[in-house]
Scaffold this motif. Sequence first.
Motif, mmCIF file in Angstrom:
data_model
loop_
_atom_site.group_PDB
_atom_site.id
_atom_site.type_symbol
_atom_site.label_atom_id
_atom_site.label_comp_id
_atom_site.label_asym_id
_atom_site.label_seq_id
_atom_site.Cartn_x
_atom_site.Cartn_y
_atom_site.Cartn_z
ATOM 1 N N LEU A 196 6.139 -11.721 -35.337
ATOM 2 C CA LEU A 196 6.186 -13.172 -35.509
ATOM 3 C C LEU A 196 7.562 -13.607 -36.011
ATOM 4 C CD1 LEU A 196 4.723 -15.865 -35.364
ATOM 5 C CD2 LEU A 196 3.839 -15.429 -37.667
ATOM 6 N N PHE A 197 8.136 -12.835 -36.936
ATOM 7 C CA PHE A 197 9.476 -13.125 -37.444
ATOM 8 C C PHE A 197 10.494 -13.140 -36.297
ATOM 9 C CE2 PHE A 197 13.567 -11.283 -38.688
ATOM 10 C CZ PHE A 197 14.037 -12.292 -39.522
ATOM 11 N N LEU A 198 10.470 -12.106 -35.460
ATOM 12 C CA LEU A 198 11.428 -12.026 -34.358
ATOM 13 C C LEU A 198 11.222 -13.161 -33.362
ATOM 14 C CD1 LEU A 198 11.442 -8.157 -33.749
ATOM 15 C CD2 LEU A 198 13.256 -9.546 -34.798
ATOM 16 N N PHE A 199 9.974 -13.452 -33.023
ATOM 17 C CA PHE A 199 9.694 -14.550 -32.099
ATOM 18 C C PHE A 199 10.221 -15.867 -32.654
ATOM 19 C CE2 PHE A 199 6.937 -18.183 -31.242
ATOM 20 C CZ PHE A 199 7.214 -18.361 -29.896
ATOM 21 N N CYS A 200 9.879 -16.176 -33.899
ATOM 22 C CA CYS A 200 10.290 -17.452 -34.491
ATOM 23 C C CYS A 200 11.804 -17.534 -34.652
ATOM 24 C CB CYS A 200 9.591 -17.664 -35.840
ATOM 25 S SG CYS A 200 7.825 -18.043 -35.684
ATOM 26 N N THR A 201 12.408 -16.456 -35.069
ATOM 27 C CA THR A 201 13.861 -16.438 -35.251
ATOM 28 C C THR A 201 14.573 -16.673 -33.920
ATOM 29 O OG1 THR A 201 13.643 -14.948 -37.130
ATOM 30 C CG2 THR A 201 15.805 -15.077 -36.103
ATOM 31 N N ARG A 202 14.151 -15.964 -32.894
ATOM 32 C CA ARG A 202 14.772 -16.116 -31.568
ATOM 33 C C ARG A 202 14.543 -17.512 -30.995
ATOM 34 N NH1 ARG A 202 12.541 -10.312 -29.739
ATOM 35 N NH2 ARG A 202 14.175 -9.051 -30.711
ATOM 36 N N SER A 203 13.426 -18.128 -31.367
ATOM 37 C CA SER A 203 13.080 -19.449 -30.834
ATOM 38 C C SER A 203 13.576 -20.592 -31.704
ATOM 39 C CB SER A 203 11.555 -19.556 -30.681
ATOM 40 O OG SER A 203 11.079 -18.540 -29.833
ATOM 41 N N GLY A 204 14.150 -20.270 -32.863
ATOM 42 C CA GLY A 204 14.701 -21.301 -33.736
ATOM 43 C C GLY A 204 13.700 -21.971 -34.661
ATOM 44 N N PHE A 242 -5.233 -22.077 -33.761
ATOM 45 C CA PHE A 242 -3.932 -22.281 -33.125
ATOM 46 C C PHE A 242 -2.813 -21.835 -34.056
ATOM 47 C CE2 PHE A 242 -6.695 -25.641 -31.406
ATOM 48 C CZ PHE A 242 -6.633 -25.312 -30.066
ATOM 49 N N LEU A 243 -1.878 -21.083 -33.519
ATOM 50 C CA LEU A 243 -0.622 -20.779 -34.197
ATOM 51 C C LEU A 243 0.353 -21.858 -33.767
ATOM 52 C CD1 LEU A 243 1.383 -19.007 -35.803
ATOM 53 C CD2 LEU A 243 1.781 -17.753 -33.663
ATOM 54 N N ILE A 244 0.954 -22.533 -34.750
ATOM 55 C CA ILE A 244 1.881 -23.625 -34.464
ATOM 56 C C ILE A 244 3.234 -23.296 -35.096
ATOM 57 C CG2 ILE A 244 2.237 -26.117 -34.501
ATOM 58 C CD1 ILE A 244 -1.034 -25.186 -35.744
ATOM 59 N N PRO A 245 4.126 -22.662 -34.340
ATOM 60 C CA PRO A 245 5.455 -22.399 -34.887
ATOM 61 C C PRO A 245 6.251 -23.694 -34.988
ATOM 62 C CG PRO A 245 5.311 -21.584 -32.628
ATOM 63 C CD PRO A 245 3.965 -22.130 -32.990
ATOM 64 N N GLY A 246 6.989 -23.848 -36.073
ATOM 65 C CA GLY A 246 7.858 -25.002 -36.243
ATOM 66 C C GLY A 246 7.219 -26.193 -36.928
ATOM 67 N N ILE A 247 5.911 -26.175 -37.149
ATOM 68 C CA ILE A 247 5.262 -27.302 -37.808
ATOM 69 C C ILE A 247 5.634 -27.295 -39.292
ATOM 70 C CG2 ILE A 247 3.114 -26.058 -38.359
ATOM 71 C CD1 ILE A 247 1.616 -28.701 -37.664
ATOM 72 N N ARG A 273 -10.950 -26.098 -45.620
ATOM 73 C CA ARG A 273 -10.686 -25.824 -47.036
ATOM 74 C C ARG A 273 -9.288 -25.240 -47.234
ATOM 75 N NH1 ARG A 273 -15.156 -25.917 -50.322
ATOM 76 N NH2 ARG A 273 -17.146 -26.113 -49.245
ATOM 77 N N ALA A 274 -8.788 -24.552 -46.201
ATOM 78 C CA ALA A 274 -7.463 -23.926 -46.306
ATOM 79 C C ALA A 274 -6.907 -23.684 -44.906
ATOM 80 C CB ALA A 274 -7.557 -22.609 -47.069
ATOM 81 N N ILE A 275 -5.599 -23.493 -44.854
ATOM 82 C CA ILE A 275 -4.908 -23.087 -43.628
ATOM 83 C C ILE A 275 -4.024 -21.902 -44.004
ATOM 84 C CG2 ILE A 275 -4.919 -25.398 -42.610
ATOM 85 C CD1 ILE A 275 -1.925 -25.600 -43.458
ATOM 86 N N VAL A 276 -3.530 -21.202 -43.011
ATOM 87 C CA VAL A 276 -2.559 -20.137 -43.235
ATOM 88 C C VAL A 276 -1.212 -20.684 -42.783
ATOM 89 C CG1 VAL A 276 -1.855 -17.791 -42.640
ATOM 90 C CG2 VAL A 276 -4.290 -18.326 -42.937
ATOM 91 N N ALA A 277 -0.225 -20.623 -43.649
ATOM 92 C CA ALA A 277 1.083 -21.189 -43.316
ATOM 93 C C ALA A 277 2.173 -20.439 -44.053
ATOM 94 C CB ALA A 277 1.123 -22.674 -43.681
ATOM 95 N N GLY A 278 3.409 -20.714 -43.654
ATOM 96 C CA GLY A 278 4.517 -20.098 -44.355
ATOM 97 C C GLY A 278 5.850 -20.348 -43.693
ATOM 98 N N THR A 279 6.853 -19.822 -44.332
ATOM 99 C CA THR A 279 8.226 -19.885 -43.843
ATOM 100 C C THR A 279 8.515 -18.585 -43.111
ATOM 101 O OG1 THR A 279 8.835 -21.238 -45.734
ATOM 102 C CG2 THR A 279 10.634 -20.154 -44.562
ATOM 103 N N VAL A 280 9.226 -18.702 -41.997
ATOM 104 C CA VAL A 280 9.538 -17.541 -41.181
ATOM 105 C C VAL A 280 10.243 -16.480 -42.031
ATOM 106 C CG1 VAL A 280 10.906 -16.740 -39.213
ATOM 107 C CG2 VAL A 280 9.602 -18.858 -39.056
ATOM 108 N N GLY A 281 9.796 -15.253 -41.893
ATOM 109 C CA GLY A 281 10.385 -14.133 -42.621
ATOM 110 C C GLY A 281 9.700 -13.829 -43.936
ATOM 111 N N LEU A 282 8.850 -14.743 -44.402
ATOM 112 C CA LEU A 282 8.132 -14.522 -45.652
ATOM 113 C C LEU A 282 6.665 -14.243 -45.357
ATOM 114 C CD1 LEU A 282 9.725 -17.336 -47.830
ATOM 115 C CD2 LEU A 282 10.386 -14.929 -47.675
ATOM 116 N N LYS A 283 5.936 -13.831 -46.376
ATOM 117 C CA LYS A 283 4.518 -13.514 -46.225
ATOM 118 C C LYS A 283 3.721 -14.757 -45.851
ATOM 119 C CE LYS A 283 4.819 -9.861 -49.640
ATOM 120 N NZ LYS A 283 4.415 -9.404 -50.961
#
Length: 146
Positions: free
Chosen positions: A12-20, A76-81, A96-106
């Motif tokens: 996921l890190f590589l995909f997001c990094t390459r895609s900006g 749905f995985l939403i990169p960039g949101i 009640r919750a979502i899974v989210a984060g900054t690229v490269g972090l847990k």
Amino acid sequence: MPIIVGRSNIELFLFCTRSGYQSRAFITAWNPLSVPLSDKENQIRNEMLKSDLSKHSIFTGRGQDAEGVWPPEESFLIPGINLSEAIELGRKYGQRAIVAGTVGLKANLIETLDFEGYTTIQFWPKENGLSVEPGFGYAQPRAPEK
């Protein structure tokens, strides 16, 4: 590419990094407030969420709790949101919750609903064959005490 709360994911890190992309979230509209709905109702709700995500690139997946108590939920995985938009969508669909984060972090489990200061949950009338309408899960603020 599994997304596991508390862990990072190199794919996921590589995909997001390459895609900006700098952030990402994983959201569903299934089973609002942990109330099991039929597959049909859940699929309709997820289609509405998908419509709300029309300005984003999305990828489908299935979310499952670590203990395996709940059946997998289409998500749905939403990169960039950005986080605030992701939380608002979680609230809109009664999650009640979502899974989210900054690229490269847990990946983080982010609570979206705070019931302190709220008294009722708004249920919408049965229409179109659904037992709940979009907006299920919105908490109503308590009236100020006099």
